[in-house]
Design an enzyme around this catalytic site. Structure first.
Site, PDB file in Angstrom:
ATOM      1  N   ARG A  85       0.753  -1.236  -0.052  1.00  0.00           N
ATOM      2  CA  ARG A  85       0.140  -0.086  -0.053  1.00  0.00           C
ATOM      3  C   ARG A  85       0.899   1.311  -0.050  1.00  0.00           C
ATOM      4  O   ARG A  85       0.358   2.280  -0.256  1.00  0.00           O
ATOM      5  CB  ARG A  85      -0.673  -0.132   1.342  1.00  0.00           C
ATOM      6  CG  ARG A  85      -1.969   1.231   1.377  1.00  0.00           C
ATOM      7  CD  ARG A  85      -2.763   1.650   0.351  1.00  0.00           C
ATOM      8  NE  ARG A  85      -3.348   2.448   0.677  1.00  0.00           N
ATOM      9  CZ  ARG A  85      -2.922   3.951   0.610  1.00  0.00           C
ATOM     10  NH1 ARG A  85      -1.729   4.088   0.148  1.00  0.00           N
ATOM     11  NH2 ARG A  85      -3.782   5.031   0.834  1.00  0.00           N
ATOM     12  N   LYS A  86       2.190   1.210   0.384  1.00  0.00           N
ATOM     13  CA  LYS A  86       3.048   2.417   0.295  1.00  0.00           C
ATOM     14  C   LYS A  86       2.285   3.463   1.240  1.00  0.00           C
ATOM     15  O   LYS A  86       2.207   4.598   0.471  1.00  0.00           O
ATOM     16  CB  LYS A  86       3.626   2.626  -0.946  1.00  0.00           C
ATOM     17  CG  LYS A  86       4.279   1.841  -1.738  1.00  0.00           C
ATOM     18  CD  LYS A  86       4.799   2.216  -2.818  1.00  0.00           C
ATOM     19  CE  LYS A  86       5.655   1.134  -3.512  1.00  0.00           C
ATOM     20  NZ  LYS A  86       4.843   0.089  -4.219  1.00  0.00           N
TER      21      LYS A  86
HETATM   22  P1  BMP Z   1       7.248  -6.308 -11.851  1.00  0.00           P
HETATM   23  O1  BMP Z   1       8.514  -7.419 -11.275  1.00  0.00           O
HETATM   24  O2  BMP Z   1       6.347  -6.689 -12.813  1.00  0.00           O
HETATM   25  O3  BMP Z   1       8.198  -5.011 -12.293  1.00  0.00           O
HETATM   26  O4  BMP Z   1       6.564  -5.668 -10.349  1.00  0.00           O
HETATM   27  C1  BMP Z   1       7.266  -5.025  -9.434  1.00  0.00           C
HETATM   28  C2  BMP Z   1       6.391  -4.712  -8.341  1.00  0.00           C
HETATM   29  O5  BMP Z   1       7.006  -4.238  -7.113  1.00  0.00           O
HETATM   30  C3  BMP Z   1       5.156  -3.910  -8.553  1.00  0.00           C
HETATM   31  O6  BMP Z   1       3.855  -4.143  -7.725  1.00  0.00           O
HETATM   32  C4  BMP Z   1       5.847  -2.410  -7.878  1.00  0.00           C
HETATM   33  O7  BMP Z   1       4.579  -1.636  -7.346  1.00  0.00           O
HETATM   34  C5  BMP Z   1       6.610  -2.953  -6.779  1.00  0.00           C
HETATM   35  N1  BMP Z   1       7.798  -1.911  -6.552  1.00  0.00           N
HETATM   36  C6  BMP Z   1       8.692  -1.874  -7.297  1.00  0.00           C
HETATM   37  O8  BMP Z   1       8.784  -2.193  -8.445  1.00  0.00           O
HETATM   38  N2  BMP Z   1       9.747  -0.802  -7.187  1.00  0.00           N
HETATM   39  C7  BMP Z   1       9.823  -0.342  -5.831  1.00  0.00           C
HETATM   40  O9  BMP Z   1      10.925   0.209  -5.586  1.00  0.00           O
HETATM   41  C8  BMP Z   1       9.026  -0.784  -4.986  1.00  0.00           C
HETATM   42  C9  BMP Z   1       7.868  -1.528  -5.144  1.00  0.00           C
HETATM   43  O10 BMP Z   1       6.969  -1.721  -4.292  1.00  0.00           O
END
Ligand code: BMP
Length: 268
Positions: A92-93
């Site tokens: 949720r950040k």
């Molecule tokens: P993906 O592996 O499909 O790129 O997804 C990354 C996930 O991690 C997403 O849900 C994104 O909101 C979250 N995220 C991110 O990518 N970088 C951050 O620094 C923090 C995150 O929560």
């Protein structure tokens, strides 16, 4: 150092019941994978959680992107978490003033405190946000709730660096009851001077992908091996797994890469 210890050894010494449980799951299932299940309907979310549940330690949600969110979403996730032995992490950040985040966490439409074992928060607003979430967790008297501080971000040009990241570690140290560790690209606390010898923050790392270096909107990836070498404990992967042609084959590849890198680290 902490990163040469096994999850089992760390589970034994850790004061948090939730971290003990997390490390125990990792050992039992031989996985340090957190699936970022960024699906947008309840059916798709529960289907992927059921199929990939056996191979993951934690399921991370963005519950506000689920278009038909309701009681069945939460009940379904809770049942699958029990059946397949994983924890729920709502990404949720939280970022607002303390008074507001207490309402967003405890009640509202999403009832996050009811079902999510782990949440995350940013310290942009200062220490009060962590104080507020800590208070909610301590007052509720439920042992299996914890916070990760979002100390860095993986997107290009992120401003969560340097002094901001250091302040995240300092604030984390003041709330040992509820702050489990960080979402960051690497281990942070050993670089900071005030580390106490028995401090053991858990590091969750996003932006993990076996085959891609990034996306068109600023995401930047590292591999499971790189992340584990940097002191990460749990690897968060989304599209690399759920958007693969065969997500079950993909999650097993990530599981093996993450576990091999972990074993290499504790042996060295
Ligand atoms: P993906 O592996 O499909 O790129 O997804 C990354 C996930 O991690 C997403 O849900 C994104 O909101 C979250 N995220 C991110 O990518 N970088 C951050 O620094 C923090 C995150 O929560």
């Amino acid at each position: 150092s902490r990163s040469s210890l096994s999850y089992a050894q760390r589970a034994e010494e850790h004061r948090s019941p939730l971290v003990k449980k997390l490390f125990a799951i990792a050992e039992r299932k031989k996985t340090n994978i957190v699936l970022s299940a960024d699906l947008t309907t309840t059916n798709e979310l529960l289907d992927i959680a059921d199929r990939l549940g056996p191979y993951i330690a934690v399921l991370k949600t963005h519950i506000d992107i689920v278009s038909d969110f309701g009681t069945s979403t939460i009940d379904g996730l809770t049942q699958l978490a029990q059946r397949h032995d994983f924890l729920l992490f709502e990404d949720r950040k939280f970022i607002d003033i303390g008074n507001t985040v207490q309402k967003q966490y405890k009640g509202g439409a999403l009832r996050i405190h009811d079902w999510a074992h782990i949440i995350n928060a940013s310290i942009l607003a200062g220490e009060g946000i962590i104080q507020a979430l800590d208070q909610t967790i301590c007052d509720a008297g439920v042992s299996e709730r914890g916070i990760l501080i979002l100390a860095e971000m993986t997107s290009k040009g992120s401003l969560a660096v340097g002094e901001y990241t250091r302040a995240s570690v300092e604030i984390a140290r003041k709330y040992p009851q509820s702050v489990l560790g960080f979402v960051s690209t690497k281990e942070l606390s050993s670089h900071s001077p005030a580390a106490s010898p028995n401090e053991d923050f858990v590091v969750f790392t996003t932006g993990v992908n076996l085959s891609s270096k990034g996306d068109a909107l600023g995401q930047q990836y590292q591999t499971p091996t790189m992340a584990m070498a940097g002191g990460s404990d749990f690897l968060i992967a989304g599209r690399g797994i759920y958007a693969a042609a065969d997500p079950v084959t993909a999650v097993k590849e990530y599981q093996k890469a993450g576990w091999d890198a972990y074993q290499q680290r504790i042996r060295s």
